[in-house]
Design an enzyme around this catalytic site. Structure first.
Site, mmCIF file in Angstrom:
data_model
loop_
_atom_site.group_PDB
_atom_site.id
_atom_site.type_symbol
_atom_site.label_atom_id
_atom_site.label_comp_id
_atom_site.label_asym_id
_atom_site.label_seq_id
_atom_site.Cartn_x
_atom_site.Cartn_y
_atom_site.Cartn_z
ATOM 1 N N SER A 299 3.521 -3.134 10.321
ATOM 2 C CA SER A 299 4.978 -3.148 10.472
ATOM 3 C C SER A 299 5.627 -4.441 9.982
ATOM 4 C CB SER A 299 5.366 -2.845 11.923
ATOM 5 O OG SER A 299 4.884 -1.564 12.292
ATOM 6 N N GLY B 249 2.540 1.249 11.004
ATOM 7 C CA GLY B 249 3.498 2.350 10.930
ATOM 8 C C GLY B 249 4.214 2.630 12.241
ATOM 9 N N GLU C 53 -5.327 -5.889 10.384
ATOM 10 C CA GLU C 53 -4.303 -4.877 10.639
ATOM 11 C C GLU C 53 -4.586 -4.200 11.980
ATOM 12 O OE1 GLU C 53 -2.313 -3.478 6.842
ATOM 13 O OE2 GLU C 53 -4.140 -2.303 6.986
ATOM 14 N N GLY D 146 2.803 -1.473 4.353
ATOM 15 C CA GLY D 146 2.823 -0.035 4.104
ATOM 16 C C GLY D 146 4.252 0.439 3.874
ATOM 17 N N GLY D 147 4.885 0.927 4.934
ATOM 18 C CA GLY D 147 6.216 1.526 4.837
ATOM 19 C C GLY D 147 7.237 0.701 4.056
ATOM 20 N N HIS E 244 -9.447 0.577 4.974
ATOM 21 C CA HIS E 244 -8.161 0.734 5.664
ATOM 22 C C HIS E 244 -8.361 1.579 6.923
ATOM 23 C CE1 HIS E 244 -4.055 1.954 6.550
ATOM 24 N NE2 HIS E 244 -3.677 0.885 5.869
ATOM 25 N N ASN F 205 0.863 -1.189 0.000
ATOM 26 C CA ASN F 205 0.000 0.000 0.000
ATOM 27 C C ASN F 205 0.897 1.235 0.000
ATOM 28 O OD1 ASN F 205 -1.824 2.038 0.526
ATOM 29 N ND2 ASN F 205 -2.329 1.348 2.598
ATOM 30 N N TRP F 206 0.909 1.951 -1.133
ATOM 31 C CA TRP F 206 1.831 3.083 -1.257
ATOM 32 C C TRP F 206 1.308 4.346 -0.570
ATOM 33 C CZ3 TRP F 206 3.400 2.712 -7.198
ATOM 34 C CH2 TRP F 206 4.005 1.472 -7.419
ATOM 35 N N LYS F 207 0.064 4.310 -0.133
ATOM 36 C CA LYS F 207 -0.538 5.467 0.580
ATOM 37 C C LYS F 207 -0.300 6.766 -0.203
ATOM 38 C CE LYS F 207 0.043 3.029 4.921
ATOM 39 N NZ LYS F 207 0.076 3.101 6.359
ATOM 40 N N GLU G 65 -6.771 3.906 8.169
ATOM 41 C CA GLU G 65 -6.594 5.360 8.004
ATOM 42 C C GLU G 65 -7.851 5.991 7.420
ATOM 43 O OE1 GLU G 65 -2.846 5.147 5.930
ATOM 44 O OE2 GLU G 65 -1.927 4.431 7.776
#
Ligand code: PEP
Length: 252
Positions: free
Chosen positions: A215, A175, A169, A236-237, A97, A11-13, A99
């Site tokens: 993470s 994150g 998640e 993610g990251g 998600h 997920n490049w957000k 977020e």
């Protein structure tokens, strides 16, 4: 025991403009072997979907949108429909998600509306669920997750849900560098499979891929993938760099 093909999803957000997304997609395509035996998916921003889909047209890497709207057309300024996402060349979409839930008013009801629209358009949905830190500390994890699954998937048959992917998640692990322990992850994933079996169908529960997210990195992916009920990861990251994401994809 069902044979579930693992799915590693990035997920490049809100990262990478069009040029950066294309360059990154090209680099990933080179770094990930064409005959890899796991499914791989990336989720760029809306504006990069079409060029990234074009770039990955002949590659095994699938492309997803990070969100969508449930209506097909109309006076909904700023929204993007499932059909529009399909028309870019995408095959997948992330829905719910944390977020989106935390900052943009996503609820189990909107997740359900989006899920129905995604499935009608032929997109493979990756439905995100997860408890907050407060909910875990209050020992409400299982109650929260059960509600998210039941409400999010409400009104859909096992046949309609056959392509659906769940992503567990825990919000406190996203994150933060705090990965849930393997024991916590396996306990939750087995519970989720039971919720799907009891609420929908045993065969669906056995076949449904349940990803872990929070993470994930190349250093912990193998341990997570070794768990019986973990069928992949939503990253993610660590999905933003070629080396780290391709390292996760090649976890075996
Ligand atoms: C995510 O946002 O879905 C996620 C899992 O992020 P990270 O891997 O950075 O924790």
């Amino acid at each position: 025991m069902a044979n579930r093909t693992p799915l590693i999803a990035g997920n490049w957000k809100l990262h990478k403009d069009c040029a950066e997304s294309i360059a990154f997609a090209e680099a990933l395509n080179k770094a990930i072997p064409a005959d890899i035996d796991v499914d791989v998916m990336v989720a760029p921003t809306f504006t990069a979907l079409y060029p990234v889909c074009e770039c990955l047209k002949t590659s095994p890497i699938a492309v997803a949108a990070q969100d969508m709207f449930w209506e097909t057309k109309g006076a909904w300024t700023g929204e993007i429909s499932a059909e529009m996402i399909r028309s870019c060349g995408c095959t997948h979409v992330i829905i719910g998600h944390s977020e989106r839930r935390q900052f943009f008013g996503e609820t189990d009801e909107t997740v359900n509306a989006k899920l129905k629209a995604a499935l009608s358009a032929g997109l493979i949905p990756v439905i995100c669920i997860g408890e907050t830190d407060e909910e875990r500390k209050a020992e409400k994890t299982f109650e929260v997750l059960e509600t998210q699954v039941k409400m999010g998937l409400k009104g859909l048959s096992a046949a309609e849900l056959s392509s659906a992917v769940l992503a567990y998640e825990p919000v406190w692990a996203i994150g933060t560098g705090n990965t849930a322990t393997p024991e916590m992850v396996q306990e939750v994933h087995a519970f989720l499979r039971k919720v799907v079996a009891d609420g929908f169908q045993k065969e669906l529960a056995n076949a449904m891929r349940i990803l872990y997210g929070g993470s994930v990195k190349s250093g912990n992916i193998a341990e997570l993938m070794a768990l019986e009920d973990v069928d992949g990861a939503l990253v993610g990251g660590a999905s933003l760099e070629t080396e780290s994401f391709s390292g996760i994809v090649r976890y075996k």
